[in-house]
Design a protein around this motif. Structure first.
Motif, short mmCIF file in Angstrom:
data_model
loop_
_atom_site.label_atom_id
_atom_site.label_comp_id
_atom_site.label_asym_id
_atom_site.label_seq_id
_atom_site.Cartn_x
_atom_site.Cartn_y
_atom_site.Cartn_z
N ALA A 87 4.18 29.35 39.04
CA ALA A 87 4.40 28.37 40.11
C ALA A 87 3.21 28.33 41.06
CB ALA A 87 5.67 28.72 40.88
N ASN B 173 9.33 21.65 37.55
CA ASN B 173 10.23 20.71 38.23
C ASN B 173 11.38 20.29 37.32
OD1 ASN B 173 8.65 20.82 40.53
ND2 ASN B 173 7.40 19.02 39.95
N THR C 2 -1.03 20.07 36.92
CA THR C 2 0.04 19.07 37.03
C THR C 2 1.09 19.20 35.92
OG1 THR C 2 -1.34 17.49 35.82
CG2 THR C 2 -1.44 17.42 38.23
N THR D 147 2.00 21.96 34.17
CA THR D 147 2.87 23.13 34.35
C THR D 147 3.82 22.91 35.53
OG1 THR D 147 1.22 24.27 35.73
CG2 THR D 147 1.18 24.70 33.36
N GLN D 148 3.34 22.30 36.57
CA GLN D 148 4.21 22.03 37.72
C GLN D 148 5.30 21.04 37.35
OE1 GLN D 148 4.20 23.73 40.55
NE2 GLN D 148 2.53 24.93 39.62
#
Length: 317
Positions: free
Chosen positions: A165, A177, A170, A172-173
């Protein structure tokens, strides 16, 4: 004595025969040899087999666990004592028949009696010394070892991709999410293969999984994700898919969302685990040599007499 083993699979005789037969034969042969050299006299027809019976029982008792004599690597077996008793009784009847029939054997010099006793005793201890292996902890004990299996369901159910985290990537984020698992960087215990693909760096933590780093700044790679693959030692990337071995399986992980994880089973050969055992050691169950049961899982180590366990790799059962 459990150290001697006869391998006659075509006869399909009970395993107890294989284990106890050497004790039976030893008492008969040494008793008859002793009688041939010393000759038979009054009461010697039972004293000779009784002496060899006591020698066999003595060495068998020395193999009890609580005695703990390191160079006696055999396993105590009550059937060995029963076989020796039966042999002594049969030999006694035979020698008595010889004596009553006046079929005396010529006596050699009495000076040969001690060497014969020593030879007979070494006939027992010799196998004990041969069936004695040295293990990684420096100790010597029986060459019979028990295989330690990692079950297939434990290997194949750890199909997880974890994300950090604490990065600005972008993709992996986005995965986080959408509910992806989070795991921050942990120490790589056993570094293996290192692989470069575009701006990514892959590092194998041998037999555990693959760490993925953002290698845009080659002086300071950033941890992005961890792929748990039990048994992983090698990897390759092709068309945006990372392929990793998992013992006998191949795992494929997409390196873009949704980072799907697929496993193809039994594409690689099952290794011969006996090649990783100490010299002369072999897999056994209750004194009988056994073959590896591949259906139980992957052999990752072995257990020696006394319960001490050794593992081929840094794995957890």
């Amino acid at each position: 004595m459990a150290q001697f083993r006869f391998d006659w699979p075509a006869l399909a005789q009970p395993s107890v025969v294989n284990g106890a037969l050497p004790s039976f034969i030893h008492v008969i042969i040494m008793s008859c040899l002793t009688a041939a050299i010393t000759g038979l006299s009054k009461n010697s027809y039972w004293k000779i087999p009784a002496t060899w019976l006591l020698i066999n029982i003595g060495f068998e008792l020395l193999q009890l666990k609580f005695v703990a004599i390191s160079w006696l690597a055999g396993t105590f077996n009550l059937l060995d004592i029963v076989a020796a008793c039966l042999a002594a009784a049969l030999t006694g009847f035979y020698l008595n028949f010889q004596q009553n029939s006046n079929r005396r054997t010529s006596a050699f010099s009495i000076g040969l009696q001690l060497p014969i006793v020593l030879i007979g005793s070494l006939g027992i201890t010799g196998s004990l010394i041969i069936d004695n292996c040295e293990y990684p902890n420096g100790k010597r004990t029986s060459c019979e070892v028990k295989p330690l299996y990692m079950p297939w369901d434990k290997i194949r159910k750890r199909n997880q991709v974890y994300f950090s985290a604490d990065n600005a990537n972008t993709e992996t984020q986005s995965a986080i999410n959408e509910g992806a698992l989070i795991r921050e960087y942990q120490e790589i215990h056993t570094p293996g293969k290192i692989y470069l693909f575009n701006d990514y760096l892959f590092v194998n933590d041998r037999f555990k999984g693959i760490y993925i780093f953002d290698n845009t700044d080659q002086t300071n790679p950033k941890y992005l994700a961890y792929v748990s693959v039990v048994g992983a030692t090698d990897m390759e990337v092709l068309n945006g898919v990372m392929y990793v071995n998992s013992f006998t399986d191949i795992v494929a992980i997409e390196l873009a969302s949704p980072f799907s994880y697929q496993r193809s089973e039994n594409l690689l050969p099952y290794p011969n685990a006996e090649n990783w055992l100490p010299s002369n050691a072999y897999f056994s169950n209750k004194g009988e040599r056994i073959e590896i049961n591949e259906n139980k899982g992957m052999v990752v180590g072995y257990e020696i007499k006394g319960g001490k366990r050794f593992f081929f790799w840094d794995v957890e059962l």
